[in-house]
Design a protein around this motif. Structure first.
Motif, PDB file in Angstrom:
ATOM      1  N   GLY A   1       1.114  66.065 -67.534  1.00 41.17           N
ATOM      2  CA  GLY A   1       0.587  67.294 -68.102  1.00 41.17           C
ATOM      3  C   GLY A   1       1.269  67.766 -69.374  1.00 41.17           C
ATOM      4  N   LEU A   2       2.154  66.938 -69.955  1.00 35.13           N
ATOM      5  CA  LEU A   2       2.904  67.418 -71.122  1.00 35.13           C
ATOM      6  C   LEU A   2       2.082  67.388 -72.403  1.00 35.13           C
ATOM      7  CD1 LEU A   2       6.289  65.704 -70.271  1.00 35.13           C
ATOM      8  CD2 LEU A   2       5.651  68.070 -69.911  1.00 35.13           C
ATOM      9  N   LEU A   3       0.918  66.742 -72.337  1.00 35.15           N
ATOM     10  CA  LEU A   3       0.074  66.670 -73.533  1.00 35.15           C
ATOM     11  C   LEU A   3      -0.303  68.070 -74.014  1.00 35.15           C
ATOM     12  CD1 LEU A   3      -1.374  64.650 -75.355  1.00 35.15           C
ATOM     13  CD2 LEU A   3      -3.214  64.551 -73.724  1.00 35.15           C
ATOM     14  N   HIS A   4      -0.517  68.981 -73.071  1.00 35.58           N
ATOM     15  CA  HIS A   4      -0.885  70.343 -73.449  1.00 35.58           C
ATOM     16  C   HIS A   4       0.338  71.164 -73.823  1.00 35.58           C
ATOM     17  CE1 HIS A   4      -4.920  69.701 -71.918  1.00 35.58           C
ATOM     18  NE2 HIS A   4      -4.357  69.112 -70.884  1.00 35.58           N
ATOM     19  N   LEU A   5       1.471  70.870 -73.141  1.00 30.54           N
ATOM     20  CA  LEU A   5       2.647  71.721 -73.312  1.00 30.54           C
ATOM     21  C   LEU A   5       3.513  71.293 -74.482  1.00 30.54           C
ATOM     22  CD1 LEU A   5       3.453  71.858 -69.506  1.00 30.54           C
ATOM     23  CD2 LEU A   5       2.332  73.612 -70.867  1.00 30.54           C
TER      24      LEU A   5
ATOM     25  N   PHE B   1       2.375  62.090 -70.054  1.00 31.38           N
ATOM     26  CA  PHE B   1       1.774  63.178 -70.822  1.00 31.38           C
ATOM     27  C   PHE B   1       0.424  63.644 -70.287  1.00 31.38           C
ATOM     28  CE2 PHE B   1       4.698  61.289 -73.885  1.00 31.38           C
ATOM     29  CZ  PHE B   1       5.321  62.418 -74.375  1.00 31.38           C
ATOM     30  N   SER B   2      -0.284  62.780 -69.535  1.00 33.24           N
ATOM     31  CA  SER B   2      -1.652  63.150 -69.161  1.00 33.24           C
ATOM     32  C   SER B   2      -1.707  63.738 -67.759  1.00 33.24           C
ATOM     33  CB  SER B   2      -2.555  61.924 -69.224  1.00 33.24           C
ATOM     34  OG  SER B   2      -2.693  61.516 -70.555  1.00 33.24           O
ATOM     35  N   GLY B   3      -2.908  64.100 -67.344  1.00 33.13           N
ATOM     36  CA  GLY B   3      -3.119  64.622 -66.002  1.00 33.13           C
ATOM     37  C   GLY B   3      -2.489  65.997 -65.830  1.00 33.13           C
ATOM     38  N   GLU B   4      -2.127  66.297 -64.590  1.00 34.98           N
ATOM     39  CA  GLU B   4      -1.540  67.604 -64.281  1.00 34.98           C
ATOM     40  C   GLU B   4      -0.037  67.446 -64.100  1.00 34.98           C
ATOM     41  OE1 GLU B   4      -3.409  70.487 -62.650  1.00 34.98           O
ATOM     42  OE2 GLU B   4      -5.354  69.745 -63.330  1.00 34.98           O
ATOM     43  N   PRO B   5       0.758  68.504 -64.369  1.00 35.73           N
ATOM     44  CA  PRO B   5       2.207  68.406 -64.165  1.00 35.73           C
ATOM     45  C   PRO B   5       2.508  68.092 -62.704  1.00 35.73           C
ATOM     46  CG  PRO B   5       1.647  70.407 -65.358  1.00 35.73           C
ATOM     47  CD  PRO B   5       0.361  69.812 -64.891  1.00 35.73           C
ATOM     48  N   ARG B   6       3.484  67.206 -62.473  1.00 33.63           N
ATOM     49  CA  ARG B   6       3.794  66.807 -61.112  1.00 33.63           C
ATOM     50  C   ARG B   6       5.139  67.339 -60.635  1.00 33.63           C
ATOM     51  NH1 ARG B   6       0.800  62.428 -62.780  1.00 33.63           N
ATOM     52  NH2 ARG B   6       2.596  61.640 -63.881  1.00 33.63           N
ATOM     53  N   SER B   7       5.741  68.283 -61.370  1.00 30.94           N
ATOM     54  CA  SER B   7       6.969  68.912 -60.882  1.00 30.94           C
ATOM     55  C   SER B   7       7.082  70.288 -61.530  1.00 30.94           C
ATOM     56  CB  SER B   7       8.193  68.057 -61.205  1.00 30.94           C
ATOM     57  OG  SER B   7       8.459  68.107 -62.593  1.00 30.94           O
ATOM     58  N   GLU B   8       7.940  71.113 -60.946  1.00 30.73           N
ATOM     59  CA  GLU B   8       8.129  72.474 -61.474  1.00 30.73           C
ATOM     60  C   GLU B   8       8.588  72.469 -62.940  1.00 30.73           C
ATOM     61  OE1 GLU B   8       8.246  75.719 -59.870  1.00 30.73           O
ATOM     62  OE2 GLU B   8       6.890  74.782 -58.427  1.00 30.73           O
ATOM     63  N   PRO B   9       9.668  71.713 -63.269  1.00 33.96           N
ATOM     64  CA  PRO B   9      10.126  71.751 -64.661  1.00 33.96           C
ATOM     65  C   PRO B   9       9.049  71.255 -65.624  1.00 33.96           C
ATOM     66  CG  PRO B   9      11.736  70.655 -63.268  1.00 33.96           C
ATOM     67  CD  PRO B   9      10.518  70.852 -62.440  1.00 33.96           C
ATOM     68  N   ALA B  10       8.261  70.264 -65.173  1.00 31.80           N
ATOM     69  CA  ALA B  10       7.221  69.749 -66.065  1.00 31.80           C
ATOM     70  C   ALA B  10       6.174  70.823 -66.332  1.00 31.80           C
ATOM     71  CB  ALA B  10       6.569  68.514 -65.454  1.00 31.80           C
ATOM     72  N   ALA B  11       5.866  71.622 -65.319  1.00 32.08           N
ATOM     73  CA  ALA B  11       4.862  72.670 -65.502  1.00 32.08           C
ATOM     74  C   ALA B  11       5.381  73.765 -66.433  1.00 32.08           C
ATOM     75  CB  ALA B  11       4.490  73.266 -64.147  1.00 32.08           C
TER      76      ALA B  11
END
Lengths: 669, 312
Positions: free
Chosen positions: A372-376, A451-461
């Protein structure tokens, strides 16, 4: 003039290193960044004139040793290496300024800056040394400073990685030292100039080459001497990994070229065949091992093994060309190898910096905890994507151009070479092809899972984009990736000159907007045209969809993914292990994957007796057949030697007296 | 740099292949219906589908990013670039600076990279598995395609696609057996790359709900459907344009180009006919057993190398 600029650059690095230890922490990080940045600019300024006019600049200063002058030679190859180091050092200086403050505040920034700067300075000095003694001194200094960067984290992983690195680096240095001493025994001098003019009997030259090849090959991380690389590079701080993977392992390739081509003149064909063979094997196995990794930095480290293999393919063809008396082939092969050396330095350090930026936000090296880092972190993602495309040899970026030339050199070798080469070159091309196809898979995985999909951990989100110094550092390297790809018709002749200074024969490689391997009839390539056409052709689908834009509703963004009617969950998306699973199954002998009936189904065994579970350990073979016997052998040898150490000081006195008597006897007799 | 005439020819052939693509996939659907003894949808159904989809709303999943949105555009641009550089109507490639064996292989890598990455980027499980399979197929097919094209280039003495097609037209490679083996290896590789039934791993409709295409809708899906057809046509063109260049124009004049166009269409129909018969008479391979048949393909390519080396 170039030499004084170079001296000033080295002085800046060393000064920055000293200041970094003395100054308080905040000052230290900026001092390192500023001295590093300006040192890099001076390094570029020193190397570019030499690269353009092609004249070697030399100087010799009487050092403290009567037998070895401190002589410096900035020739085309050395200038090319200095340029490569400086291009990276500039990016790393800017990136590091922000990175160390975020990640390593209060954990010895000063010491890290000290070792970083000395590390870069020693690499610059290695490539310009023109004397075996000083070469070894700086080579050793490079290994030691980088050792301290590897163990910087001080955790178990780093210390164990550092220990293996330390051992292999020194074993390598020892072999190189023996090679130089053999040359010294024949010529009576440590001067590279004397080595160059020496005429050696073929067996002696071969022994020297093999020693140097294995010694420098260990430094380069070529298979099977690579075992330290995937351990040491991930353990170091990310900007240090960028330097380790970006340039330090290239010093190993530089050493092979220096000894094999420059000093010994690539006298025998089988040297080149050996380099080519080890290169081809490294390229395939490196990427196969990379695919099994979940740790983003280990994955990148294995890719360094792969790319060293690709560089060695080019170098091997070059050496075969020299030995077989085909100077055009020699220049082309060396040209392809050196071009890929520069390109790999650029994109691999870009990828390591990108990984560092991501790790500084997610606090984990496990790709499974990213996502999910592509957005962040959009800019970091873009930089990483450019690096990933470049390493996958995707047109029109730089990795593609150098791999294209590597293929072309293999093609010409197969077309005009000896009967052995006509068989070996196509097979090497196939291995290179498998390596690039697997690299595509590996970087789809690395980019996709990170980078893709949804974040898979708290820090990543909760991740946020990194600060501008880090983005500038990555942006500079990403720009280099694009420039060295699309600007190939401009870059190629410069590198061709470097290769021609070694291969001894100039070939045409570029004309207006087109590059070609010596002859346009063999094949040609125009990356500027490709770039223009790709951008222009992307207009076609834009127009097609644009024509109907008014007749359809606005896009609905943020829908749930289709999960066969169940509620989707971030854990459902494909994982790093799952993505690479087909390759693990298809190449199971290489991974040591084995299946067995799982015991936990005891109650249902009659029905499910053959439910297989698979377990695999990457690289078990090198560990089992190479590393473990070596360790056991050293252990056994050490135990045999133990009887010498009685622990009684009188025995030790006896040893000293005995040694004195023997030495006296030798001196008198 | 290409001259005006070459550029015009390149653009013309790319446009023609783009416009032909839905007709080719429509032809496959008709053929399929005939083999099933159904009435079927008619040759122009794929044009109607694409037009309809272009007018539908686009639905983008939550986690999907820019890669997911951009992929259909990148895919079509890359396929059109390949289409511009292939020798279609002429023996020579209109764009020699791109029409090269190794460039072609790397451009296929570009297609695969984004097609596969978009599957992960959509966040869909099936798309992710499809992406993994697509990339795996790439790794399995790369040795076949690379070695076959490498031997073809050795036979022609040049890596330019135009030179290879000229050499295959005149059979001047000096090794007929090698040329035949190359032809078979390339035909096999082309068939696998077309993604037809025994090898439609990535998009496996029944298993993976269309794989990387699962989450696409509206204009994105329209472009992708078009691209899937275009990819099949481009792949077929590699076979018939480079390795079976019979009827292709040695020099470009209106009359020769017209004959070449007719010959090309006839060859294309033959290829799709054969492909259609094969795809409708077999079942999908088990994915993990695919490597057996791809190694067989590699065996044919190796045979070509051996024939070339001994000069048979």
């Amino acid at each position: 003039m170039p030499l004084s600029l170079l001296a000033l650059s080295v002085a800046l690095y060393v000064g920055g290193a000293v200041a970094s230890v003395v100054l308080p922490e905040r000052g230290a990080s900026w001092t390192v960044a500023i001295t590093g940045g300006f040192g890099a600019l001076l390094g570029i300024a020193a190397s570019v004139p030499v690269l353009i006019d092609g004249h070697a600049v030399t100087a010799a200063i009487a050092g403290p040793f009567p037998f070895a002058h401190f002589s410096v030679r900035l020739d085309a190859l050395a200038a090319f290496m200095v340029l490569t180091i400086s291009l990276l050092a500039a990016a790393i200086a800017v990136f590091g300024a922000a990175y160390v403050e975020e990640e390593y505040a209060g954990r010895g920034i000063g010491a890290m800056g000290f070792f970083m700067n000395l590390f870069i300075a020693s690499m610059m000095l290695v490539v310009v040394s023109d004397d075996a003694m000083w070469f070894i001194v700086f080579f050793e200094m490079m290994s030691l400073t980088s050792y301290f960067l590897v163990v910087f984290e001080q955790d178990d992983e780093a210390i164990s990685a550092g220990w293996i690195y330390f051992l292999i680096a020194h074993a390598g240095t020892m072999l190189v030292l023996i090679a130089f001493l053999l040359l010294f025994a024949r010529t009576g001098s440590f001067d590279f100039a004397t080595f160059r003019s020496a005429t050696l009997p073929a067996p002696v030259a071969s022994v020297i080459f093999v020693l140097a090849f294995v010694g420098f090959g260990a430094k380069a991380g070529m298979i099977p001497l690579h075992i330290w690389l995937p351990r040491a590079h991930p353990a170091a701080p990310s900007h240090a990994s960028a330097l380790l993977s970006g340039v330090m392992i290239k010093i190993g390739v530089f050493g092979i070229v220096k000894v094999g081509v420059d000093l010994l003149g690539a006298a025998t064909v089988w040297w080149g065949v050996a380099v080519l063979g080890f290169g081809a094997i490294s390229s395939v196995l490196g990427v196969i091992y990379a695919l099994a990794e979940h740790d983003i930095k280990r994955l990148l480290a294995y890719h360094s093994v792969e790319n060293i293999g690709i560089i060695l393919i080019g170098v091997g063809i070059g050496m075969i060309g020299i030995a077989a008396g085909q100077p055009a082939l020699a220049t082309l092969g060396l040209f392809a190898g050196l071009y890929h050396l520069l390109n790999h330095a650029v994109f691999k350090s870009l990828l390591f910096l990108g990984a560092g930026a991501v790790i500084s936000r997610t606090h984990s090296k496990d790709m499974g905890r990213m996502g999910g880092l592509l957005h962040l972190m959009p800019w970091t993602a873009l930089a990483f994507l450019i690096g990933a495309l470049a390493i996958c040899a995707v047109p029109p970026l730089n990795g593609f151009v150098s791999e294209w030339f590597t293929y072309q050199s293999l093609f010409i070798a197969a077309l005009h070479g000896s009967s052995l080469l006509r068989l070996v070159a196509p097979l090497s091309a196939v291995m290179l092809g498998i390596a690039s196809a697997l690299a595509v898979m590996c970087f789809v995985k690395a980019f996709g899972v990170t980078f893709s999909g949804e974040p898979r951990s708290e820090p990543a989100a909760a991740a946020t984009e990194v600060g501008w110094p880090m983005l500038i550092g990555m942006g500079w390297l990403a720009a280099c990736c694009v420039m060295f790809g699309i600007g190939a018709p401009i870059v190629a002749p410069v590198i061709r000159d470097v290769a021609a200074s070694l291969g001894g024969h100039g070939i045409e490689v570029a004309n207006n907007f087109v590059v070609f391997p010596g002859d346009t009839g063999i094949g040609e390539l125009s990356t500027p045209l490709m770039a223009v056409l790709l951008i222009g052709l992307a207009g076609v689908p834009l127009v097609i969809t644009g024509l109907f834009a008014g007749r359809r509703p606005k896009p609905r963004i943020g829908a749930e993914v289709w999960a066969c009617g169940y509620a989707p969950d971030a854990r459902m998306s494909v994982s790093a292990g799952g993505f690479a699973e087909p390759i693990k199954v298809l190449f199971r002998p290489l991974y040591g994957v084995r299946s067995w009936a799982d015991g936990c189904f005891a109650a249902t065994r009659p029905w499910f007796a053959t439910i297989p579970a698979s377990a695999g350990r990457t690289e078990q073979y090198w560990d089992r057949w190479l590393l473990a016997p070596l360790g056991r052998g050293v252990q056994a040898l050490g135990e045999q030697m133990q009887f010498l150490q009685g622990g009684d000081f009188r025995i030790y006195c006896l040893y000293i007296v005995a040694a004195l008597i023997v030495l006296l006897a030798v001196a008198i007799g | 740099m290409p001259g005006f005439g070459q550029l015009a020819l390149a653009i013309g052939q790319a446009a023609a292949l783009l416009l032909l693509a839905p007709l080719a996939s429509g032809f496959c659907r008709v053929l399929r219906a005939k083999i099933h003894t159904r009435t079927g949808p008619g040759f122009l159904q794929d044009y109607r589908d694409i037009l309809k989809l272009l007018k539908r709303q686009e639905v983008v999943p939550k986690g999907a990013g820019i890669i997911f949105r951009a992929m259909p555009f990148i895919l079509m641009a890359t396929l059109l670039l390949i289409a511009m550089a292939l020798p279609v109507l002429t023996l020579a490639s209109p764009l020699d600076a791109i029409g090269n064996v190794f460039t072609f292989i790397c451009l296929l890598g570009l297609v695969r990279f984004f097609f596969s990455l978009s599957g992960i980027d959509s966040g869909n499980t099936f798309a992710g598995i499809g992406a993994s399979r697509e990339a795996t197929m790439g790794a399995l097919m790369e040795p076949v395609i690379l070695l076959a094209l490498f031997v073809a280039a050795l036979l022609a003495g040049s890596t330019s696609l135009g030179q290879i097609s000229t050499s295959f037209r005149s059979l001047s490679g000096g090794s007929i057996a090698a040329e035949i083996a190359v032809l078979f290896a390339v035909a096999f590789a082309v068939f696998v790359e077309m993604g037809k039934v025994p090898y439609d791993m990535a998009e496996a409709e029944q298993e993976l709900q269309d794989g990387p295409l699962t989450e696409y809708s509206g204009p994105g899906l329209a472009l992708l459907k078009w691209c899937v057809g275009l990819r099949q046509v481009v792949m077929a063109t590699i076979l018939i344009g480079v390795f079976l260049p019979y009827g292709a124009a040695a020099s470009a004049s209106f009359e020769t180009l017209l004959w070449a166009a007719l010959a090309f269409v006839a060859k294309l129909v033959c290829v799709f006919l054969i492909v259609g018969v094969i795809e409708n008479s077999v079942a999908r391979n088990r994915f993990f057993l695919t490597s057996r048949s791809t190694w067989a393909g590699f065996g044919i390519a190796t045979l070509a190398l051996v024939f070339y080396l001994v000069g048979l």
